[in-house]
Design an enzyme around this catalytic site. Structure first.
Site, PDB file in Angstrom:
ATOM      1  N   TYR A 173     -14.536  16.886  10.877  1.00 61.19           N
ATOM      2  CA  TYR A 173     -13.288  17.632  10.985  1.00 61.19           C
ATOM      3  C   TYR A 173     -13.298  18.921  10.167  1.00 61.19           C
ATOM      4  O   TYR A 173     -13.888  18.994   9.084  1.00 61.19           O
ATOM      5  CB  TYR A 173     -12.119  16.777  10.488  1.00 61.19           C
ATOM      6  CG  TYR A 173     -11.616  15.752  11.470  1.00 61.19           C
ATOM      7  CD1 TYR A 173     -10.978  16.122  12.646  1.00 61.19           C
ATOM      8  CD2 TYR A 173     -11.772  14.397  11.200  1.00 61.19           C
ATOM      9  CE1 TYR A 173     -10.508  15.185  13.540  1.00 61.19           C
ATOM     10  CE2 TYR A 173     -11.300  13.434  12.080  1.00 61.19           C
ATOM     11  CZ  TYR A 173     -10.669  13.836  13.251  1.00 61.19           C
ATOM     12  OH  TYR A 173     -10.200  12.897  14.136  1.00 61.19           O
ATOM     13  N   LYS A 205      -2.709 -10.345  -7.270  1.00 63.20           N
ATOM     14  CA  LYS A 205      -1.818  -9.474  -6.507  1.00 63.20           C
ATOM     15  C   LYS A 205      -2.646  -8.459  -5.724  1.00 63.20           C
ATOM     16  O   LYS A 205      -3.854  -8.318  -5.936  1.00 63.20           O
ATOM     17  CB  LYS A 205      -0.856  -8.754  -7.457  1.00 63.20           C
ATOM     18  CG  LYS A 205      -1.532  -7.902  -8.507  1.00 63.20           C
ATOM     19  CD  LYS A 205      -0.521  -7.288  -9.457  1.00 63.20           C
ATOM     20  CE  LYS A 205      -1.239  -6.415 -10.491  1.00 63.20           C
ATOM     21  NZ  LYS A 205      -0.285  -5.685 -11.343  1.00 63.20           N
TER      22      LYS A 205
END
Length: 380
Positions: free
Chosen positions: A274, A54
């Protein structure tokens, strides 16, 4: 005909492989085979692997991993959603595929058409599935205390499900939610889960039903293989990242690498990235590495993670951006096009998914399953 044959052979042998791009994942075929063999060796007789592929095989690439597991003789798989199962079928995956999660009734045709096995999450859902009007193969999820999906182990409604005409009940299963944790309360709870599940299995047998069962996940295989069952569902252990205390014999399958896109000279007092999150205290050489949080590089590594470049550790500086991050390579002779290893080995150094997870206060399952689809997977 011979000319065409030789031309095809030549193309197959000598044509260039598709470029891997600025950032990519390498999968180690030998490591996967080693882990499969090790996990098989721990299982009791009659118990076979049903690997969890999965979440794109925990970020490794479900189609690639399932194809390799088929080659290794694995014939049962489990996924989280019907869409994941359908993707494997379209890619030619052979064997049983169990959908572990809830599938809305409007998508059940996807289950039937792709020959998937659906999990019955509780009695009400069983009634819904039965009302679909077509025969479905199912496994019943049993709740033994986790209080997630499943019908309670003591519920008589489990036996009512066996009589629903459109459900072909093949197995019951349970999930060990505290196995492998090193404390007494968790160990006691694991045995409580096992006892509740085993009591139900015996009751089913006493009433004349013959069903398969599965309870072992990665932690269960490693700590309580004696719980047995017909299947075992390894997830993170299959990929060699089940926690540092348990992976000494397992090998990591995945490496994550990205190219250096630019090298900047940053002077003392200048900022990087940033939010003015990093200010250089000295002149530095900064590498801009072509991967970011959109590729699955955790933003939580900002200012505290490291990468490997030319066999040396380089600290991440500033904030991890969507498509790039920066690392201090002062004193490392590296340039544009060189590779940074985010997970994996470079020379004598290694960064594991477990190490990244610890720095991000999470688990390796989350780190790996968030690796982005735009990363090309290459198996070697």
């Amino acid at each position: 005909f011979l000319s065409l044959l030789f031309a095809l052979l030549w193309l197959n042998c000598f044509s260039e492989q598709e470029p891997v791009g600025r950032a990519f994942i390498e999968l180690d075929r030998a490591a996967l085979a080693h882990n499969v063999e090790l996990l098989r060796s721990r299982l009791p007789e009659g118990c076979e692997l049903m690997p969890a592929v999965k979440a794109d095989a925990y970020g490794h690439g479900a189609v690639t991993v399932a194809r390799e597991l088929n080659r290794l003789g694995v014939r049962s798989f489990c996924v989280a959603t019907a869409e994941e199962g359908a993707e494997l079928r379209r890619a030619g995956t052979r064997g049983d595929i169990l959908v572990l999660g809830y599938t809305p009734l409007r998508q059940i045709e996807l289950v039937r058409k792709n020959r998937l096995i659906q999990t019955v999450t509780d009695f009400d859902y069983a009634m819904e599935l039965n009302g679909y009007g077509r025969k479905l193969r199912v496994h019943i999820a049993v709740d033994t205390g986790m209080n997630r999906l499943g019908e309670r182990a003591e519920s008589e409604k489990i036996f009512e499900m066996f009589g629903l005409k459109n459900l072909r009940v093949e197995a019951i299963f349970n999930h060990l939610c505290a196995a492998g944790m090193e404390n007494g309360a968790a160990e006691a709870f694991t045995y409580t889960q096992w006892e509740r599940f085993d009591r139900l299995r015996k009751k089913i047998g006493e009433r004349g039903y013959v069903l398969k069962s599965h309870i072992l996940n990665s932690a269960g295989i490693l700590s309580h293989p004696e719980f047995g069952g017909d299947y075992a569902r390894p997830g993170i252990a299959l990929y060699g990242a089940a926690g540092e205390s348990e992976t000494s014999s397992l090998w990591p399958v995945l490496s994550l690498r990205a190219e250096i896109a630019q090298v900047n000279t940053v002077r003392a007092g200048e900022n990087v990235g940033y939010g003015l999150a990093f200010t250089a205290e000295r002149d530095m050489k900064i590498a801009v590495i072509a991967a970011g949080y959109a590729d699955g590089i955790p933003r939580a590594l900002s200012g505290k993670g490291e990468v490997l470049i030319r066999g040396r550790r380089a600290p991440i500086v500033g904030m991890v951006c969507m498509d790039q991050f920066m690392a201090d390579i002062t004193g490392i002779e590296a340039g544009v096009g060189d590779l940074a290893t985010i997970i994996g080995k470079d020379g004598a150094e290694e960064i594991t998914a477990d190490e990244l997870a610890a720095k991000c206060a999470t688990i390796p399952n989350e780190i790996l399953s968030r690796l982005g689809r735009r990363l090309k997977r290459v198996i070697k």
